[in-house]
Design an enzyme around this catalytic site. Sequence first.
Site, PDB file in Angstrom:
ATOM      1  N   ASP A   1      40.216  48.684  27.649  1.00 12.78           N
ATOM      2  CA  ASP A   1      40.435  49.861  28.850  1.00 12.78           C
ATOM      3  C   ASP A   1      40.556  51.217  28.112  1.00 12.78           C
ATOM      4  O   ASP A   1      41.264  51.351  27.482  1.00 12.78           O
ATOM      5  CB  ASP A   1      41.563  49.563  29.829  1.00 12.78           C
TER       6      ASP A   1
ATOM      7  N   ASP B   1      37.430  43.800  42.714  1.00 11.55           N
ATOM      8  CA  ASP B   1      38.741  43.861  42.386  1.00 11.55           C
ATOM      9  C   ASP B   1      39.408  44.000  43.804  1.00 11.55           C
ATOM     10  O   ASP B   1      39.073  44.702  44.581  1.00 11.55           O
ATOM     11  CB  ASP B   1      38.892  45.478  41.820  1.00 11.55           C
TER      12      ASP B   1
END
Length: 248
Positions: free
Chosen positions: A8, A129
Amino acid sequence: MILFPAIDLKEGQCVRLVQGDMQAATVFNADPAAQAQSFERQGFTHLHVVDLDGAFAGKPMNAQAVEGILAKVKMPVQLGGGIRDLSTIEAWLGKGVSRVIIGTAAVRDPDFVRAAAKAHPGRVAVGIDARDGYVAVEGWAKTSELSAADLGKRFEDAGVAAVIYTDIARDGVLKGLNIEATLALADAIAIPVIASGGLASLADIERLIQPDCAKLAGAITGRALYDGRIDPGEALALLRGAREASLA
């Protein structure tokens, strides 16, 4: 079953968040390309990369870091974060990204996903998500009124290569994957599903190689790798053994 290590990106560095909170970022490596090389040396065959800043900005924000990763590894890289138009998709695919992940735009503009998947067969995934079963957007800053299953069903006939399902409540807190919700999504749609969010230990890997998880295409692991809670060699050996047993 492919195990994807996650990188990330925030401000050019490799970080991990807690439940998507940009203020709760822990820097694990200031050199994302070196981290990617380390994963490749450990035996991983695919890499999952997210441009966190891009997810909030709606456009690529860590392009230099991503390009650095692409230059250093040979394994396929799937990339998400800030990918909201065809020109961005084409630019990334042209630079060597194997597969792009569309998240927020999949909720706001389903036709865009269909057009992208048609133009680039097998190279477009949708990121779902979810918070309490409902899809979150804009870097998880907002929650929509759309359920994960309903969003997945929108793309059943679109040619989407995979759906990456993340339970936000589990992400970055090492509580274990939400297998029940992930399998429910996999049962609801025909698109291959990749589990994400909360993978915490070898117990999660052992759960993923059980027969009912055979329908899953893969899983993503982040913090547990960085914290040393998962030994890459052991995890990959478990998956390899399960794969060999299924072919025997």
